[in-house]
Design a protein around this motif. Structure first.
Motif, mmCIF file in Angstrom:
data_model
loop_
_atom_site.group_PDB
_atom_site.id
_atom_site.type_symbol
_atom_site.label_atom_id
_atom_site.label_comp_id
_atom_site.label_asym_id
_atom_site.label_seq_id
_atom_site.Cartn_x
_atom_site.Cartn_y
_atom_site.Cartn_z
ATOM 1 N N ALA A 206 0.847 -1.206 0.000
ATOM 2 C CA ALA A 206 0.000 0.000 0.000
ATOM 3 C C ALA A 206 0.880 1.253 0.000
ATOM 4 O O ALA A 206 0.566 2.252 -0.666
ATOM 5 N N ALA A 207 2.001 1.188 0.739
ATOM 6 C CA ALA A 207 2.926 2.330 0.770
ATOM 7 C C ALA A 207 3.566 2.538 -0.607
ATOM 8 O O ALA A 207 3.645 3.660 -1.112
ATOM 9 N N VAL A 208 3.999 1.433 -1.212
ATOM 10 C CA VAL A 208 4.699 1.537 -2.498
ATOM 11 C C VAL A 208 3.757 2.041 -3.594
ATOM 12 O O VAL A 208 4.170 2.779 -4.490
ATOM 13 N N LYS A 209 2.470 1.672 -3.492
ATOM 14 C CA LYS A 209 1.483 2.177 -4.474
ATOM 15 C C LYS A 209 1.471 3.696 -4.502
ATOM 16 O O LYS A 209 1.254 4.311 -5.550
ATOM 17 N N LYS A 210 1.700 4.315 -3.338
ATOM 18 C CA LYS A 210 1.680 5.786 -3.285
ATOM 19 C C LYS A 210 2.797 6.390 -4.138
ATOM 20 O O LYS A 210 2.662 7.504 -4.635
ATOM 21 N N ILE A 211 3.909 5.671 -4.276
ATOM 22 C CA ILE A 211 5.010 6.163 -5.130
ATOM 23 C C ILE A 211 4.523 6.272 -6.573
ATOM 24 O O ILE A 211 4.766 7.271 -7.257
ATOM 25 N N PHE A 212 3.845 5.206 -7.035
ATOM 26 C CA PHE A 212 3.386 5.193 -8.422
ATOM 27 C C PHE A 212 2.414 6.340 -8.673
ATOM 28 O O PHE A 212 2.450 6.989 -9.714
ATOM 29 N N THR A 213 1.560 6.602 -7.675
ATOM 30 C CA THR A 213 0.601 7.705 -7.812
ATOM 31 C C THR A 213 1.331 9.048 -7.837
ATOM 32 O O THR A 213 1.060 9.895 -8.682
ATOM 33 N N ALA A 214 2.280 9.242 -6.905
ATOM 34 C CA ALA A 214 2.988 10.529 -6.819
ATOM 35 C C ALA A 214 3.744 10.830 -8.106
ATOM 36 O O ALA A 214 3.817 11.981 -8.550
ATOM 37 N N LYS A 215 4.328 9.820 -8.733
ATOM 38 C CA LYS A 215 5.127 10.010 -9.943
ATOM 39 C C LYS A 215 4.318 9.954 -11.227
ATOM 40 O O LYS A 215 4.809 10.353 -12.282
ATOM 41 N N GLY A 216 3.105 9.383 -11.167
ATOM 42 C CA GLY A 216 2.382 9.091 -12.407
ATOM 43 C C GLY A 216 3.116 8.019 -13.188
ATOM 44 O O GLY A 216 3.230 8.070 -14.405
ATOM 45 N N ARG A 217 3.650 7.015 -12.437
ATOM 46 C CA ARG A 217 4.504 5.992 -13.058
ATOM 47 C C ARG A 217 3.681 4.780 -13.477
ATOM 48 O O ARG A 217 2.824 4.316 -12.721
ATOM 49 N N PRO A 218 3.966 4.216 -14.668
ATOM 50 C CA PRO A 218 3.264 2.990 -15.072
ATOM 51 C C PRO A 218 3.499 1.876 -14.062
ATOM 52 O O PRO A 218 4.610 1.707 -13.565
ATOM 53 N N GLN A 219 2.437 1.125 -13.747
ATOM 54 C CA GLN A 219 2.485 0.094 -12.690
ATOM 55 C C GLN A 219 3.391 -1.082 -13.036
ATOM 56 O O GLN A 219 3.761 -1.851 -12.149
ATOM 57 N N ASP A 220 3.748 -1.244 -14.317
ATOM 58 C CA ASP A 220 4.549 -2.423 -14.675
ATOM 59 C C ASP A 220 6.041 -2.121 -14.664
ATOM 60 O O ASP A 220 6.839 -2.907 -15.150
ATOM 61 N N ASN A 221 6.433 -0.977 -14.098
ATOM 62 C CA ASN A 221 7.861 -0.635 -14.036
ATOM 63 C C ASN A 221 8.369 -0.840 -12.604
ATOM 64 O O ASN A 221 8.010 -0.085 -11.709
ATOM 65 N N PRO A 222 9.181 -1.889 -12.372
ATOM 66 C CA PRO A 222 9.576 -2.243 -11.001
ATOM 67 C C PRO A 222 10.521 -1.225 -10.366
ATOM 68 O O PRO A 222 11.189 -0.466 -11.060
ATOM 69 N N LEU A 223 10.583 -1.258 -9.034
ATOM 70 C CA LEU A 223 11.400 -0.317 -8.265
ATOM 71 C C LEU A 223 12.623 -1.024 -7.683
ATOM 72 O O LEU A 223 12.626 -2.244 -7.513
#
Ligand code: TXA
Ligand code: MG
Length: 342
Positions: free
Chosen positions: A44-61
């Motif tokens: 749930a925390a990591v999902k917030k990164i994708f939202t903040a960046k507008g990053r595609p969900q299939d790009n790993p961190l």
């Protein structure tokens, strides 16, 4: 959301650690670029990164750690090649892709069976990890598609209102993101060039490091990227960038012939004055032939061009070996692979 920018001290490190433990985001400096951190085990925390960046969900961190013992649960194993590279280059700007361990969230790995891990050398990252006990996932702190930020002001420009805290640790020394090497296949494979070079890794491993062709070429239509990040438009300033390959004299003549409203030059140190004399404003991005100096300047130079209102940018072409391979790789993407030879 209010975004606080704080200097580095005991209180701000403790606040960052507390936010991470509570599943919130923190932007912070690393030796490569600024990153946005969230607990790598907390989906749930990591999902917030994708939202903040507008990053595609299939790009790993990439998961950031501060000691080898923290790899437990994050990776499934530490193969001999990884031991050797860690001994030589950690802490430092190298990410290794390894078989994934059971504790890292699916969101962090974008569902892959591998995970990228790195042990940064920046004292702020090490202090935050130690204070929180959290191995954190962290991409570069730019809005998706923009150049990575190398200071707190550029991070705030992209992230204001999107996360609660930015730690201001000054300018990142390296200036481009970490080298990414996959050790999950039969041969070591360079997925993203950085400050740690292919040649340096080969010297340590005593074997060839293969280079993913997507580093210096466009993906072919329908091809799947080994490193999902490579398929996206990246590092792009607002201007249209073209790389101009050739001698200084040929470049200067080309720029003179293409001068006009909104046309800017992206050149090496000491060249700007001559171009300004031709009526073309110039931003310099490091010493010619010195990959480390160009890497340090490239992203902030691209952001300066945006701030100056550049519409068309003609960029001097860096070398493509050593640290300069990282510079050429990022500039190629900023230029959407437009290269002219003069
Ligand atoms: O220097 C850095 O690495 C910075 C700082 C903040 O540490 N982080 C960074 O993260 O550049 P990011 O998310 O902007 O780039 C991560 C790259 C992407 O190209 C991604 O596709 C690739 O690493 N990557 C991550 N995990 C991977 C995996 N399991 N397999 C293949 N590629 C992976
Ligand atoms: Mg990035």
């Amino acid at each position: 959301m209010q975004t606080q920018v704080l200097p580095i001290n005991e209180q701000s490190i403790a606040l960052a650690a507390d936010l991470l433990r509570r599943g919130e985001l923190v932007a912070l400096p690393t030796e490569t670029v600024y990153g946005i951190a969230a607990d790598a085990r907390n989906g749930a925390a990591v999902k917030k990164i994708f939202t903040a960046k507008g990053r595609p969900q299939d790009n790993p961190l990439i998961v950031h750690i501060c000691g080898m013992e923290m790899l437990a649960g994050i990776v499934a194993c530490v193969p001999p090649r990884a031991q050797k590279l860690a001994a030589a280059f950690w802490p430092g700007p190298l990410t290794m892709v390894l078989p994934r361990g059971p504790e890292v969230s699916d969101v962090t790995c974008a569902g892959l069976d591998t995970v990228g891990v790195r042990m940064p050398s920046h004292p702020v990252v090490q202090a935050v990890i130690r204070a929180s006990g959290v191995a954190f996932a962290a991409p570069s702190a730019n809005l998706s598609g923009k150049p990575s930020p190398t200071n707190a002001a550029d991070t705030l420009a992209d992230m204001d209102g999107r996360l609660p805290l930015i730690l201001d640790g000054g300018e990142s020394a390296v200036g481009v993101e970490s080298t990414v090497v996959s050790l999950a296949g039969e041969h070591p494979l360079l997925l993203r060039p950085g400050y740690v070079t292919k040649e340096q890794m080969e010297a340590v491993l005593g074997e060839e490091v293969f280079v993913s062709h997507a580093i210096l070429e466009k993906l072919r239509p329908g091809e799947t990227a080994r490193s999902p990040g490579m398929k996206y438009k990246h590092y792009a300033p607002k201007a249209d960038v073209t790389i101009v390959k050739g001698s200084w004299q040929a470049y200067r003549a080309f720029v003179a012939a293409h001068a006009g409203p909104g046309v800017f030059a992206l050149c090496f140190d000491g060249e700007g004055a001559a171009l300004a004399g031709l009526g073309v404003p110039a931003v310099e991005y490091g010493a010619a032939g010195d990959g480390a100096s160009e890497a340090h300047r490239l992203f902030s130079a691209l952001r300066e061009l945006d701030k100056a209102g550049a519409k068309t940018v003609y960029a001097r072409c860096p070398r493509s070996d050593g640290v300069a391979m990282a510079v050429y790789n990022r500039l190629l993407r900023a230029a959407a692979f437009r290269v002219v030879e003069v």
